[in-house]
Write a protein that holds these residues in place. Structure first.
Motif, PDB file in Angstrom:
ATOM      1  N   GLN A 143       1.146  -1.478  -0.496  1.00  0.00           N
ATOM      2  CA  GLN A 143       0.275  -0.259   0.171  1.00  0.00           C
ATOM      3  C   GLN A 143       0.743   0.955  -0.278  1.00  0.00           C
ATOM      4  O   GLN A 143       0.523   2.569  -0.213  1.00  0.00           O
ATOM      5  CB  GLN A 143      -0.872   0.073   0.978  1.00  0.00           C
ATOM      6  CG  GLN A 143      -1.926  -0.875   1.801  1.00  0.00           C
ATOM      7  CD  GLN A 143      -3.346  -1.021   2.460  1.00  0.00           C
ATOM      8  OE1 GLN A 143      -3.061  -0.033   3.122  1.00  0.00           O
ATOM      9  NE2 GLN A 143      -3.525  -1.969   2.794  1.00  0.00           N
TER      10      GLN A 143
ATOM     11  N   LYS B  32      -1.117   2.982  -2.576  1.00  0.00           N
ATOM     12  CA  LYS B  32      -1.887   3.845  -2.800  1.00  0.00           C
ATOM     13  C   LYS B  32      -0.884   5.105  -2.353  1.00  0.00           C
ATOM     14  O   LYS B  32      -1.105   6.436  -3.054  1.00  0.00           O
ATOM     15  CB  LYS B  32      -2.909   4.106  -1.340  1.00  0.00           C
ATOM     16  CG  LYS B  32      -4.025   3.102  -0.982  1.00  0.00           C
ATOM     17  CD  LYS B  32      -5.155   3.132  -1.842  1.00  0.00           C
ATOM     18  CE  LYS B  32      -5.905   2.738  -2.334  1.00  0.00           C
ATOM     19  NZ  LYS B  32      -5.929   0.879  -2.166  1.00  0.00           N
TER      20      LYS B  32
ATOM     21  N   ARG C 150      -3.576   7.566  -5.135  1.00  0.00           N
ATOM     22  CA  ARG C 150      -3.587   8.338  -4.800  1.00  0.00           C
ATOM     23  C   ARG C 150      -2.841   9.744  -4.015  1.00  0.00           C
ATOM     24  O   ARG C 150      -3.261  10.713  -4.022  1.00  0.00           O
ATOM     25  CB  ARG C 150      -4.802   7.960  -3.227  1.00  0.00           C
ATOM     26  CG  ARG C 150      -5.962   7.142  -3.908  1.00  0.00           C
ATOM     27  CD  ARG C 150      -6.486   6.977  -2.360  1.00  0.00           C
ATOM     28  NE  ARG C 150      -8.139   5.451  -3.232  1.00  0.00           N
ATOM     29  CZ  ARG C 150      -8.853   6.092  -2.638  1.00  0.00           C
ATOM     30  NH1 ARG C 150      -8.937   5.816  -0.911  1.00  0.00           N
ATOM     31  NH2 ARG C 150      -9.895   4.578  -3.242  1.00  0.00           N
TER      32      ARG C 150
END
Length: 638
Positions: free
Chosen positions: A466, A498, A525
Motif C-alpha cells: 500500500q 495508494k 492516491r
C-alpha cells in the motif's frame, strides 16, 4: 491574544489579560466584566500598584471562572509584602478547578491558597516562585488530583505544613511532580501515623540535585515512580536493613524510571517489588543489572559502563526490551533465548561486539528495530524452528548499519510481516530474496542505500503493498540492463498501492522510466516526487492515467521547468497540489489545472511567486481554486 479592555462591558470569553502601560489596562478593569468564560490568564502582575487595586478585579465573585493563571514579570519582585498582598486580594471564586501561579515573588503564600473551601480545585501549578521558603497546606484541598511544583530555588525542607491536618491530607491526589528544586534537601513526613499521600499513583522528581535521604515510605497506591537528576537521593533500602527495605509500602508500584546520575540504591526496589516496567537512563557507574523478577518492559539508555544483563538472566515474562547507547553491553543469544514472551525488541547505538543478529531466536517477536549498530555484518537464520519463530514478526526496521551486506539467503520466512524499512546501510546490495512471497507486506520504505542494486528480481514487489517509498538509491538507475527491472517490479499489478514516494540521488531516471512506460498503478492516491536534480519535465503519458490521484507533492526539484498541462487535466480526482522549492518552474500550465483541485500550495518557487503573487498575470488559470497558499499568504476564493 492579549486583550485591551477599554470600554468592554460584556466580554464573555477572555483568555489573556496584560496589566501595564503597553496595553493601557489596569487590573481593576476586570471588575466591569460579569462573564469571563471558563479560562483567564492575567500577566505582568508586577505592574499592579497594590493590593487595593487587585481587589477591584473582583475575581472572588466571578462564579463562572474555572481556570486562573496568575503571572508576574520575569524581574525579581522588590517588595515581598506588596506581592503577597496582591495575590491575597486576587482570591478567585470557589468554583475554580485549575490554578497556576508563575513568577510569584513573595516569601510566603496567602492563606486562601490552601483553604479547604476550594473544594473543586483539581490541578495546581506553582512555577518559579523562587522566594517562598515553604508551601501552603495544599493537602487540605479535597478534590486536588494533580500538583506540579517547579523551580522554587529557596525551598530547603518540605515538611508537615504541606499536608495540613493529620489523616486528612491529599485525599484525592493522584499525580505529584517536583522539578528543578535547586536547594531542596529534605522531605519530612507529617508523622501522622498514616500515609501522607493515600491515593498517589504517580510521583516524578526531576533535577533536585541536593535532595537526600528517603522518599516517603508509605505510598500504598503508587504505580509509577520517575526520578531524574537527583544524584544523592536513595530509597530506604540504601541505608537501612533488608527488612526495612521490604517494609516500604510500595506494593502497587509497577513502573520505575531512574535517570541522569541517580544513586543505584533505588535499584534495590527491583529485588523487593514486583515491577512490570523499568526505565534506566544516563547511568555512568553501573556494570551489571541486579536480578529482576516479574518485569515485562525494560528500557536501557545511555549506560556507557553497562556490560551485562543480570546473572540469572532477564525474566521470561519480558515482552518489551529497548536498548540504546549501551555500546559495551554484551548481546548474548544463549542468554536471551529464554525470552520466550518477547514481542518488541529495539537495539540502537548499542552492543558494539555484535557481528551477527540471529533472526528467529525469539518465538513471539512482533517488532524488531536495529539501528546504528556499526559492526553488524549479517542477519542470520537459526536452523531449528526458524519458520515457526518468525511467524509473528510484523515490523522490521534496519537503519544505520554500514557493514551490513546481505539479508539471509532464501528470503525471510515472515508470513505476517506488514512493514519493512531499511535506511542508511551503505554496503547493502539487495533486499530480501523472494520479496513477492511477503503477501502481508503493506509498507516498504528504502532510503539512503547507495549500493543497493536490486529490490525485486524474482517475482516483483509484494502484491498487497500500500505504501512504497524509495530515496537515494543511486545504483538502481535505469540503464540498458536495468530498464527491464522496473517492469519486473510489477508496480502496475499492485492494485492496493495508494502511496508512492520517489526521490533523491539516482531517482530521476527511475521516475522518467516509470512514467514513460506507464508502469505506475492506476490506484495511486498520493504521489511524492522529491529532490530530483536533473528532471526538467514530468512525462504526461505516465501521469494521465492516474485518475484517482488526490494529492501530488513536487518537492525540491531544482531543474524542473514544465508541468504537463494536458496530462494534469486528466487527473479528475486531484484535490491537492504542493509545489515546494522548484526555482526553475516559471509558470503553471496554460491549459489550467484540474477543476477538482481545492488546494494549491506554492513555496520557495521564485518564478511562480513573481507570476502569481500580484493576482493579475495568468491569475485566471488558478482563480477557480478555493484555497491558494503562496509562501505564507493564504488566499481564499471569494
Amino acid at each position: 491574544m492579549p486583550v485591551q479592555m477599554g470600554r468592554l462591558k460584556s466580554l464573555r470569553i477572555l483568555t489573556t489579560f496584560n496589566v501595564g502601560k503597553s496595553t493601557g489596562s489596569t487590573i481593576g478593569e476586570l471588575r466591569e466584566l460579569s462573564h469571563l468564560g471558563g479560562k483567564l490568564s492575567i500577566l505582568k502582575l508586577n505592574n499592579v500598584v497594590d493590593g487595593t487595586d487587585a481587589l477591584q478585579a473582583n475575581l472572588k465573585n466571578k462564579k463562572d471562572l474555572k481556570e486562573l493563571e496568575l503571572a508576574w514579570g520575569s524581574k525579581d519582585a522588590d517588595d515581598s509584602e506588596k506581592v503577597r498582598d496582591v495575590l491575597d486580594k486576587l482570591q478567585p471564586c470557589m468554583n475554580l478547578e485549575k490554578l497556576t501561579v508563575k513568577l510569584y515573588g513573595g516569601t510566603s503564600f496567602p492563606n486562601w491558597l490552601g483553604d479547604s473551601a476550594f473544594n473543586k480545585i483539581k490541578v495546581m501549578c506553582l512555577i518559579n516562585c523562587h522566594y517562598c521558603f515553604s508551601l501552603p497546606p495544599l493537602g487540605q484541598l479535597p478534590a486536588l488530583k494533580e500538583l506540579f511544583i517547579y523551580k522554587m530555588k529557596f525551598l530547603r525542607t518540605l515538611g508537615p505544613e504541606l499536608c495540613g491536618q493529620p489523616f486528612q491530607s491529599f485525599q484525592s491526589l493522584e499525580k505529584l511532580e517536583f522539578e528543578e528544586m535547586a536547594e531542596w534537601e529534605e522531605w519530612v513526613s507529617s508523622g501522622s501515623g498514616g500515609p501522607d499521600f493515600p491515593r498517589l499513583q504517580e510521583l516524578i522528581l526531576e533535577k533536585c540535585p541536593k535532595l537526600r535521604g528517603s522518599l516517603p515510605c508509605d505510598l500504598p497506591c503508587l504505580k509509577k515512580l520517575s526520578v531524574k537528576g537527583c544524584g544523592v537521593l536513595h530509597d530506604q533500602g540504601a541505608t537501612a536493613t533488608t527488612s526495612t527495605s521490604t517494609s516500604l509500602n510500595y506494593n502497587s508500584l509497577k513502573g520505575l524510571k531512574i535517570e541522569d546520575g541517580c544513586q543505584t540504591g533505588l535499584l534495590s526496589l527491583l529485588e523487593t517489588k514486583p515491577l512490570s516496567q523499568l526505565d534506566i537512563r544516563h547511568f555512568n557507574d553501573i556494570q551489571c543489572l541486579p536480578n529482576i523478577n516479574r518485569l515485562q518492559s525494560l528500557t536501557l539508555g545511555h549506560c556507557p559502563t553497562l556490560l551485562s544483563f543480570p546473572e540469572d538472566g532477564l525474566p521470561t515474562l519480558l515482552t518489551s526490551l529497548q536498548i540504546y547507547r549501551c555500546r559495551r553491553l554484551q548481546f548474548l543469544p544463549q542468554t536471551l533465548a529464554q525470552l520466550t514472551s518477547l514481542r518488541c525488541l529495539s537495539l540502537e547505538n548499542s552492543c558494539d561486539s555484535m557481528r551477527s543478529f540471529p533472526l528467529g531466536i525469539f518465538p513471539k517477536l512482533m517488532s524488531l528495530n536495529i539501528g546504528n549498530c556499526e559492526n553488524l555484518e549479517s542477519l542470520s537464520l537459526i536452523e531449528e524452528g526458524v519458520d515457526e519463530n518468525l511467524s509473528h514478526l510484523n515490523r522490521l526496521t534496519i537503519s544505520g548499519c554500514p557493514n551490513l551486506v546481505y539479508f539471509p539467503q532464501g528470503g525471510l520466512p515472515t508470513p505476517k510481516l506488514t512493514s519493512l524499512q531499511v535506511y542508511r546501510c551503505d554496503k547493502l546490495r539487495s533486499l530480501p530474496e523472494c520479496i513477492h512471497t511477503l503477501t502481508a507486506l503493506q509498507y516498504l520504505i528504502i532510503k539512503n542505500l547507495p549500493n543497493l542494486e536490486s529490490i525485486a528480481e524474482d517475482g516483483g514487489l509484494p502484491p498487497n503493498l500500500q505504501h512504497f517509498s524509495i530515496e537515494n538509491c543511486e545504483r538502481l538507475r535505469a540503464s540498458s540492463s536495468s530498464v527491464g527491472d522496473y517492469c519486473n517490479w510489477g508496480l502496475q499489478a499492485l492494485v492496493s498501492l495508494k502511496y508512492l514516494n520517489i526521490g533523491g540521488r539516482g531517482s530521476d531516471e527511475i521516475l522518467e522510466t516509470l512514467l514513460k512506460q506507464q508502469l505506475l498503478p492506476t490506484t495511486l492516491r498520493i504521489l511524492w516526487i522529491k529532490e530530483l536534480s536533473t528532471l526538467k519535465s514530468l512525462d504526461g503519458k505516465g501521469l494521465a492515467h492516474l485518475t484517482v490521484l488526490r494529492s501530488l507533492y513536487i518537492y525540491s526539484c531544482k531543474s524542473l521547468e514544465f508541468l504537463p498541462g494536458e496530462a494534469l487535466q486528466h487527473l479528475t480526482s486531484l484535490q491537492e497540489l504542493y509545489i515546494y522549492d522548484c526555482p526553475s518552474l516559471q509558470f503553471l500550465p496554460e491549459e489550467g489545472l484540474p477543476p477538482s483541485l481545492s488546494y494549491l500550495s506554492i513555496y520557495k518557487c521564485s518564478g511562480l511567486e513573481k507570476r502569481y503573487q500580484n493576482k493579475k498575470d495568468h491569475w485566471a488559470n488558478i482563480s477557480h481554486i478555493p484555497c491558494i497558499e503562496i509562501n505564507d499568504e493564504v488566499i481564499l476564493r471569494e
